[in-house]
Write a protein that holds these residues in place. Sequence first.
Motif, PDB file in Angstrom:
ATOM      1  N   LEU A   1     -16.013  -1.687 -34.392  1.00  0.00           N
ATOM      2  CA  LEU A   1     -16.255  -2.500 -35.572  1.00  0.00           C
ATOM      3  C   LEU A   1     -14.965  -2.650 -36.379  1.00  0.00           C
ATOM      4  O   LEU A   1     -14.655  -3.739 -36.862  1.00  0.00           O
ATOM      5  N   LYS A   2     -14.202  -1.522 -36.471  1.00  0.00           N
ATOM      6  CA  LYS A   2     -12.946  -1.564 -37.216  1.00  0.00           C
ATOM      7  C   LYS A   2     -11.970  -2.541 -36.561  1.00  0.00           C
ATOM      8  O   LYS A   2     -11.279  -3.307 -37.247  1.00  0.00           O
ATOM      9  N   ASN A   3     -11.884  -2.534 -35.220  1.00  0.00           N
ATOM     10  CA  ASN A   3     -11.003  -3.458 -34.500  1.00  0.00           C
ATOM     11  C   ASN A   3     -11.421  -4.915 -34.732  1.00  0.00           C
ATOM     12  O   ASN A   3     -10.575  -5.794 -34.891  1.00  0.00           O
ATOM     13  N   SER A   7      -9.179  -7.760 -36.546  1.00  0.00           N
ATOM     14  CA  SER A   7      -8.929  -9.036 -35.872  1.00  0.00           C
ATOM     15  C   SER A   7      -9.364 -10.201 -36.757  1.00  0.00           C
ATOM     16  O   SER A   7      -8.642 -11.200 -36.885  1.00  0.00           O
ATOM     17  N   TYR A   8     -10.521 -10.069 -37.382  1.00  0.00           N
ATOM     18  CA  TYR A   8     -11.020 -11.103 -38.290  1.00  0.00           C
ATOM     19  C   TYR A   8     -10.063 -11.279 -39.476  1.00  0.00           C
ATOM     20  O   TYR A   8      -9.729 -12.395 -39.853  1.00  0.00           O
ATOM     21  N   ALA A   9      -9.592 -10.193 -40.017  1.00  0.00           N
ATOM     22  CA  ALA A   9      -8.660 -10.243 -41.152  1.00  0.00           C
ATOM     23  C   ALA A   9      -7.350 -10.924 -40.744  1.00  0.00           C
ATOM     24  O   ALA A   9      -6.813 -11.755 -41.490  1.00  0.00           O
ATOM     25  N   GLN A  10      -6.835 -10.597 -39.570  1.00  0.00           N
ATOM     26  CA  GLN A  10      -5.601 -11.232 -39.100  1.00  0.00           C
ATOM     27  C   GLN A  10      -5.790 -12.744 -38.912  1.00  0.00           C
ATOM     28  O   GLN A  10      -4.923 -13.536 -39.276  1.00  0.00           O
ATOM     29  N   LYS A  14      -3.837 -15.730 -40.889  1.00  0.00           N
ATOM     30  CA  LYS A  14      -3.159 -16.818 -40.175  1.00  0.00           C
ATOM     31  C   LYS A  14      -3.671 -18.180 -40.646  1.00  0.00           C
ATOM     32  O   LYS A  14      -2.878 -19.104 -40.876  1.00  0.00           O
ATOM     33  N   ALA A  15      -4.979 -18.294 -40.774  1.00  0.00           N
ATOM     34  CA  ALA A  15      -5.569 -19.562 -41.204  1.00  0.00           C
ATOM     35  C   ALA A  15      -5.118 -19.928 -42.614  1.00  0.00           C
ATOM     36  O   ALA A  15      -4.783 -21.085 -42.889  1.00  0.00           O
ATOM     37  N   GLN A  16      -5.083 -18.943 -43.512  1.00  0.00           N
ATOM     38  CA  GLN A  16      -4.640 -19.192 -44.883  1.00  0.00           C
ATOM     39  C   GLN A  16      -3.163 -19.556 -44.920  1.00  0.00           C
ATOM     40  O   GLN A  16      -2.750 -20.447 -45.662  1.00  0.00           O
ATOM     41  N   TYR A  17      -2.361 -18.906 -44.091  1.00  0.00           N
ATOM     42  CA  TYR A  17      -0.930 -19.195 -44.002  1.00  0.00           C
ATOM     43  C   TYR A  17      -0.714 -20.644 -43.570  1.00  0.00           C
ATOM     44  O   TYR A  17       0.072 -21.381 -44.169  1.00  0.00           O
ATOM     45  N   LEU A  18      -1.425 -21.071 -42.520  1.00  0.00           N
ATOM     46  CA  LEU A  18      -1.311 -22.456 -42.044  1.00  0.00           C
ATOM     47  C   LEU A  18      -1.803 -23.445 -43.089  1.00  0.00           C
ATOM     48  O   LEU A  18      -1.196 -24.496 -43.297  1.00  0.00           O
ATOM     49  N   GLU A  19      -2.889 -23.114 -43.741  1.00  0.00           N
ATOM     50  CA  GLU A  19      -3.429 -23.998 -44.778  1.00  0.00           C
ATOM     51  C   GLU A  19      -2.412 -24.192 -45.901  1.00  0.00           C
ATOM     52  O   GLU A  19      -2.188 -25.313 -46.358  1.00  0.00           O
ATOM     53  N   ASN A  20      -1.785 -23.121 -46.324  1.00  0.00           N
ATOM     54  CA  ASN A  20      -0.762 -23.216 -47.380  1.00  0.00           C
ATOM     55  C   ASN A  20       0.448 -24.027 -46.909  1.00  0.00           C
ATOM     56  O   ASN A  20       1.007 -24.816 -47.666  1.00  0.00           O
TER      57      ASN A  20
END
Length: 179
Positions: A1-3, A7-10, A14-20
């Motif tokens: 679950l932690k992994n 993975s979801y957080a990463q 990434k998605a937020q970085y691209l959006e910005n």
Amino acid sequence: LKNQLNSYAQNLIKAQYLENLLEGAVTEANVKSVYAQLKAKLAGKYEIRASHILLANQQDAEALYQKVRANKKSFGQLAKAKSLDKITADKGGDLGYLVQGQMLKTFEEQLLAGQKNQILKPFKSQLGWHIVYLKDKRKAKAATFEQARSKIENELAKNAIKNHIEELLKEANFALIEQ
């Protein structure tokens, strides 16, 4: 679950970085500006639908031209059998619509001088000898803004990402060392 959470957080980061990154590049004003440039490039130009048969020499071109003139319906089959341009030969020589300014100069001059539904006399270009069936000739017209919007947005996004990657590589000061 932690992994899975990591993975979801990463992926979220990434998605937020691209959006910005894309926020400033893909704006309504930028999309409209690119669309206006595309429309301006087409102003006063023609688009021509043609099929062609590419041959190696003038004698073959002249002989085939006589056959095609006698029977326009045979053009596609003769293109499949005789054309050196194997990419278009499978489609009966069909080149689709070509926009003025995007063709070889010699080829474009011949097409612009021709008339709709005409088989042009054989002519030579840097590729070889052509027999062209000029199927349609009309004023070039841009797609509507709504039709072009997603393609323009994708192109702006792709360019923004490419430019960003180039900047990162430049900042990282990579050097290729050959041994």
